[in-house]
Motif scaffolding. Sequence first.
Motif, PDB file in Angstrom:
ATOM      1  N   ASP A 304       0.827  -1.211   0.000  1.00  0.00           N
ATOM      2  CA  ASP A 304       0.000   0.000   0.000  1.00  0.00           C
ATOM      3  C   ASP A 304       0.859   1.259   0.000  1.00  0.00           C
ATOM      4  OD1 ASP A 304      -2.273  -1.533   0.000  1.00  0.00           O
ATOM      5  OD2 ASP A 304      -2.514  -1.493   2.186  1.00  0.00           O
ATOM      6  N   ARG A 305       1.884   1.257   0.800  1.00  0.00           N
ATOM      7  CA  ARG A 305       2.769   2.420   0.851  1.00  0.00           C
ATOM      8  C   ARG A 305       3.514   2.580  -0.474  1.00  0.00           C
ATOM      9  NH1 ARG A 305       7.968   2.975   4.864  1.00  0.00           N
ATOM     10  NH2 ARG A 305       8.783   4.945   4.005  1.00  0.00           N
ATOM     11  N   ALA A 306       3.954   1.468  -1.049  1.00  0.00           N
ATOM     12  CA  ALA A 306       4.663   1.526  -2.331  1.00  0.00           C
ATOM     13  C   ALA A 306       3.756   2.052  -3.438  1.00  0.00           C
ATOM     14  CB  ALA A 306       5.198   0.150  -2.695  1.00  0.00           C
ATOM     15  N   ALA A 307       2.470   1.705  -3.368  1.00  0.00           N
ATOM     16  CA  ALA A 307       1.524   2.173  -4.383  1.00  0.00           C
ATOM     17  C   ALA A 307       1.228   3.661  -4.241  1.00  0.00           C
ATOM     18  CB  ALA A 307       0.233   1.374  -4.297  1.00  0.00           C
ATOM     19  N   ARG A 308       1.367   4.178  -3.024  1.00  0.00           N
ATOM     20  CA  ARG A 308       1.120   5.608  -2.812  1.00  0.00           C
ATOM     21  C   ARG A 308       2.348   6.460  -3.105  1.00  0.00           C
ATOM     22  NH1 ARG A 308      -1.181   3.571   1.994  1.00  0.00           N
ATOM     23  NH2 ARG A 308       0.623   4.365   3.154  1.00  0.00           N
ATOM     24  N   ALA A 309       3.524   5.843  -3.051  1.00  0.00           N
ATOM     25  CA  ALA A 309       4.767   6.606  -3.186  1.00  0.00           C
ATOM     26  C   ALA A 309       5.054   6.948  -4.644  1.00  0.00           C
ATOM     27  CB  ALA A 309       5.930   5.809  -2.607  1.00  0.00           C
ATOM     28  N   GLU A 310       5.641   8.104  -4.841  1.00  0.00           N
ATOM     29  CA  GLU A 310       6.053   8.512  -6.186  1.00  0.00           C
ATOM     30  C   GLU A 310       7.307   7.739  -6.593  1.00  0.00           C
ATOM     31  OE1 GLU A 310       7.763  12.533  -8.440  1.00  0.00           O
ATOM     32  OE2 GLU A 310       6.961  12.624  -6.387  1.00  0.00           O
ATOM     33  N   ASP A 311       7.387   7.377  -7.865  1.00  0.00           N
ATOM     34  CA  ASP A 311       8.580   6.698  -8.371  1.00  0.00           C
ATOM     35  C   ASP A 311       9.648   7.747  -8.691  1.00  0.00           C
ATOM     36  OD1 ASP A 311      10.479   5.054  -9.508  1.00  0.00           O
ATOM     37  OD2 ASP A 311       9.486   5.003 -11.464  1.00  0.00           O
ATOM     38  N   ASP A 312      10.410   8.125  -7.663  1.00  0.00           N
ATOM     39  CA  ASP A 312      11.504   9.063  -7.890  1.00  0.00           C
ATOM     40  C   ASP A 312      12.849   8.355  -7.931  1.00  0.00           C
ATOM     41  OD1 ASP A 312      11.642   8.305  -5.283  1.00  0.00           O
ATOM     42  OD2 ASP A 312      11.623  10.323  -4.437  1.00  0.00           O
ATOM     43  N   VAL A 313      12.806   7.010  -8.022  1.00  0.00           N
ATOM     44  CA  VAL A 313      14.027   6.205  -8.074  1.00  0.00           C
ATOM     45  C   VAL A 313      14.308   5.730  -9.491  1.00  0.00           C
ATOM     46  CG1 VAL A 313      15.153   4.107  -7.239  1.00  0.00           C
ATOM     47  CG2 VAL A 313      13.749   5.481  -5.687  1.00  0.00           C
ATOM     48  N   PHE A 314      13.340   5.029 -10.091  1.00  0.00           N
ATOM     49  CA  PHE A 314      13.535   4.456 -11.422  1.00  0.00           C
ATOM     50  C   PHE A 314      13.040   5.377 -12.528  1.00  0.00           C
ATOM     51  CE2 PHE A 314      12.945   1.026  -8.345  1.00  0.00           C
ATOM     52  CZ  PHE A 314      14.172   0.384  -8.481  1.00  0.00           C
ATOM     53  N   LYS A 315      12.135   6.308 -12.159  1.00  0.00           N
ATOM     54  CA  LYS A 315      11.611   7.302 -13.100  1.00  0.00           C
ATOM     55  C   LYS A 315      11.030   6.645 -14.359  1.00  0.00           C
ATOM     56  CE  LYS A 315      14.574  11.056 -11.511  1.00  0.00           C
ATOM     57  NZ  LYS A 315      15.055  10.327 -10.323  1.00  0.00           N
ATOM     58  N   VAL A 316      10.217   5.619 -14.132  1.00  0.00           N
ATOM     59  CA  VAL A 316       9.557   4.906 -15.223  1.00  0.00           C
ATOM     60  C   VAL A 316       8.323   5.687 -15.663  1.00  0.00           C
ATOM     61  CG1 VAL A 316       8.279   2.811 -15.827  1.00  0.00           C
ATOM     62  CG2 VAL A 316      10.387   2.659 -14.476  1.00  0.00           C
ATOM     63  N   THR A 317       8.090   5.759 -16.950  1.00  0.00           N
ATOM     64  CA  THR A 317       6.859   6.338 -17.486  1.00  0.00           C
ATOM     65  C   THR A 317       6.206   5.328 -18.408  1.00  0.00           C
ATOM     66  OG1 THR A 317       8.011   7.341 -19.366  1.00  0.00           O
ATOM     67  CG2 THR A 317       7.737   8.700 -17.396  1.00  0.00           C
ATOM     68  N   ASN A 329       3.602   5.023 -10.058  1.00  0.00           N
ATOM     69  CA  ASN A 329       3.986   4.993  -8.647  1.00  0.00           C
ATOM     70  C   ASN A 329       5.193   4.075  -8.444  1.00  0.00           C
ATOM     71  OD1 ASN A 329       3.016   2.268  -8.419  1.00  0.00           O
ATOM     72  ND2 ASN A 329       0.940   3.071  -8.175  1.00  0.00           N
ATOM     73  N   TYR A 330       5.689   4.084  -7.215  1.00  0.00           N
ATOM     74  CA  TYR A 330       6.909   3.331  -6.933  1.00  0.00           C
ATOM     75  C   TYR A 330       6.708   1.830  -7.140  1.00  0.00           C
ATOM     76  CZ  TYR A 330      11.049   1.615  -4.500  1.00  0.00           C
ATOM     77  OH  TYR A 330      12.221   0.975  -4.198  1.00  0.00           O
ATOM     78  N   ALA A 331       5.558   1.309  -6.719  1.00  0.00           N
ATOM     79  CA  ALA A 331       5.301  -0.125  -6.856  1.00  0.00           C
ATOM     80  C   ALA A 331       5.368  -0.557  -8.315  1.00  0.00           C
ATOM     81  CB  ALA A 331       3.931  -0.473  -6.271  1.00  0.00           C
ATOM     82  N   LEU A 336       8.186  -2.960 -12.992  1.00  0.00           N
ATOM     83  CA  LEU A 336       8.531  -2.937 -14.408  1.00  0.00           C
ATOM     84  C   LEU A 336      10.039  -2.999 -14.610  1.00  0.00           C
ATOM     85  CD1 LEU A 336       6.006  -0.294 -15.814  1.00  0.00           C
ATOM     86  CD2 LEU A 336       5.842  -2.788 -15.860  1.00  0.00           C
ATOM     87  N   THR A 337      10.792  -2.300 -13.761  1.00  0.00           N
ATOM     88  CA  THR A 337      12.253  -2.374 -13.859  1.00  0.00           C
ATOM     89  C   THR A 337      12.736  -3.790 -13.589  1.00  0.00           C
ATOM     90  OG1 THR A 337      12.431  -0.073 -13.160  1.00  0.00           O
ATOM     91  CG2 THR A 337      14.408  -1.426 -12.962  1.00  0.00           C
ATOM     92  N   PHE A 338      12.142  -4.425 -12.586  1.00  0.00           N
ATOM     93  CA  PHE A 338      12.485  -5.809 -12.258  1.00  0.00           C
ATOM     94  C   PHE A 338      12.237  -6.737 -13.443  1.00  0.00           C
ATOM     95  CE2 PHE A 338      10.496  -9.848 -10.800  1.00  0.00           C
ATOM     96  CZ  PHE A 338      11.646 -10.491 -10.331  1.00  0.00           C
ATOM     97  N   LEU A 339      11.058  -6.641 -14.049  1.00  0.00           N
ATOM     98  CA  LEU A 339      10.736  -7.525 -15.172  1.00  0.00           C
ATOM     99  C   LEU A 339      11.647  -7.248 -16.367  1.00  0.00           C
ATOM    100  CD1 LEU A 339       6.833  -7.533 -15.024  1.00  0.00           C
ATOM    101  CD2 LEU A 339       8.378  -9.416 -14.448  1.00  0.00           C
ATOM    102  N   ARG A 340      11.899  -5.968 -16.645  1.00  0.00           N
ATOM    103  CA  ARG A 340      12.753  -5.638 -17.786  1.00  0.00           C
ATOM    104  C   ARG A 340      14.147  -6.240 -17.625  1.00  0.00           C
ATOM    105  NH1 ARG A 340      16.465  -1.774 -18.631  1.00  0.00           N
ATOM    106  NH2 ARG A 340      15.957  -0.680 -16.700  1.00  0.00           N
TER     107      ARG A 340
END
Length: 396
Positions: A304-317, A329-331, A336-340
């Motif tokens: 839940d927290r990961a879904a609320r957090a902004e993805d400011d680490v991987f910057k995926v769009t 979001n971060y989750a 997606l980075t993991f799967l890629r």
Amino acid sequence: MTPPEALRARALDLLSRGDMAGGIAGLEGHLEAEPDDAGAWRALGAAYAAEGRWADAARALARAVDLDGGEVDARLAYARALVRLGQLDAAAAQLRQGAAIEPPDPRVLRELGIVLYDRRDYDEAARWLARACEAAPDDGRAAFALGLTHEARRDIAPAIAAYREAVRRAPGFSDARLTLADALASIGEHEQALGELEALLARERSHERAARNRDVLQRALAEMRARRLLGKTERELARSALVVEAQLRRREQLPAPEAAGGGAARQVVRYTAPLLELYATLDAGGGPGSGVIEALHLVLTDPDRAARAEDDVFKVTVIAEDGRQTPVNYATGVSLTFLREALGCPMTQASALYASLLQGSPSVGWGGATLRLASVPGAASTPGGARHGILVSRRG
């Protein structure tokens, strides 16, 4: 005065010898005297069609159908002329009536399916094409059209099955094999796609498109193998964006079950970061860091927290339906980075695979790997209870 029957016979003879102008003129003269000769109207329509005079062909064939609606060939030819004129609705109506004539003609079933495909009525097209495949077990083109229809419905598994059936029915049908290779490549089955292209080139050595596609796939396969973490070691994992950007830290080696057949136990290594855990399953290599990665399991410790957090680490769009790029979001970004990286696939493919899992697919196969949502074995006793996440493992 020449009898109508003689005019008709002479006109048909001229057509058979390639004298289209003479044959058409003869049939037109015959029909002035015998306007109810359905066979002559059908022959005249076919002659007009051979000359590309589609409006004239449609008028002649419409008359043939009016005179003898039970003649499948006339109705089929009329529908083809209507298709050439862009009148798909009228063509479908004629083919539906043709399909009602018993026993159903497989050609009518197939062409009705193709017309419905052209109208983008994909679900109905698939039903008629499936009937066509059943009615004509050797018709490779019906199976090929069924595959195109399934692919238009974004149902790739039955599309590939239909393309395979088309190739089985008609081994020399190069378009079917090319399209099968494209479909296999689209789901990451590069090795199988290359096999189809090699089979095509074995039959047609000078097939330029197949040779070009083979070269592209060979490069793509090499690049995919170079990028993907499955099959690599912890050294490559430590340099990945997932580990570096998320600042994952290697923790302890965990107990692992015995390998199938009583072999040596695998190694399971745990990595952690805020909101994340990563479990790497390695084969029984020669020591720490030397085992080959057989599986990777990404777990969000606070979804839940990961879904609320902004993805400011991987910057995926991701690209929205309106074409705009939208941040996630971060989750989603870490998943997606993991799967890629685990699979060595493009981000667009990672997005499609992730969506399949979220939509309820129990497992998804891609590029020699299997993806599924799973809990971490033995994690139920850890603080916070069971851990759940995306498990990616090598097939075979």
